[in-house]
Design a protein around this motif. Structure first.
Motif, PDB file in Angstrom:
ATOM      1  N   ARG A 126       4.838 -10.353  -7.117  1.00  0.00           N
ATOM      2  CA  ARG A 126       4.154 -10.827  -5.937  1.00  0.00           C
ATOM      3  C   ARG A 126       4.083 -12.248  -5.928  1.00  0.00           C
ATOM      4  NH1 ARG A 126       0.751  -6.234  -6.257  1.00  0.00           N
ATOM      5  NH2 ARG A 126       1.793  -4.357  -4.849  1.00  0.00           N
ATOM      6  N   ARG A 127       3.604 -12.907  -7.201  1.00  0.00           N
ATOM      7  CA  ARG A 127       3.120 -14.059  -7.522  1.00  0.00           C
ATOM      8  C   ARG A 127       4.676 -14.904  -7.262  1.00  0.00           C
ATOM      9  NH1 ARG A 127      -0.459 -18.201  -8.890  1.00  0.00           N
ATOM     10  NH2 ARG A 127       0.898 -19.856  -9.868  1.00  0.00           N
ATOM     11  N   ARG A 130       5.549 -15.360  -3.832  1.00  0.00           N
ATOM     12  CA  ARG A 130       4.756 -16.466  -3.120  1.00  0.00           C
ATOM     13  C   ARG A 130       5.301 -17.800  -3.262  1.00  0.00           C
ATOM     14  NH1 ARG A 130      -0.853 -16.104  -4.407  1.00  0.00           N
ATOM     15  NH2 ARG A 130      -0.494 -14.661  -5.903  1.00  0.00           N
TER      16      ARG A 130
END
Length: 131
Positions: A126-127, A130
């Protein structure tokens, strides 16, 4: 930073480990009198094999030195990136996985607190999405 970039230190370390194992094998072959080097009765053949092993040893030692330099540079780059992450838990996950080379399961075990391997992996993915 991409997952591939994060994984470079892991793969460099694996390559170094493989090369060090090969170096130890060659060092054993290069010993005069070793069975695989032709032994005492090998005469000229044993000498030739030792000479060939010595040349390969020198080349392999050079490759290992260069990979160690690259691994150190990669580790520094990785640690700078991890230090820039604002979330403490994520920094720990990144360090355990990509600097220490632990499996996702071991990362989760090290963190404790109900963290799972999949949860840690998804946190990183997820990081990266982003960015």
């Amino acid at each position: 930073m991409t997952l591939r970039e994060l994984s470079q230190l892991y793969w460099l370390n694996r390559e170094i480990e493989r090369d060090v194992r090969r170096l130890r094998e060659l060092q054993g072959l290069a010993l005069p009198g070793s069975p695989s080097a032709g032994g005492a009765a090998g005469g000229r053949a044993a000498y030739d094999r030792v000479g060939l092993c010595a040349a390969e040893l020198a080349d392999l030692e050079s490759v290992i030195r260069e990979n160690l330099r690259a691994a150190l540079a990669e580790r520094c780059r990785l640690e700078r990136y991890i230090a820039s992450v604002d979330d403490s838990l994520l920094r720990q996950v990144l360090t355990l996985r990509f600097v220490s080379g632990l499996s996702w399961r071991k990362v989760a075990d090290e963190l404790g607190g109900g963290n799972t391997a999949d949860g840690c992996r998804m946190m990183v993915l997820r990081r990266l999405e982003r960015r």
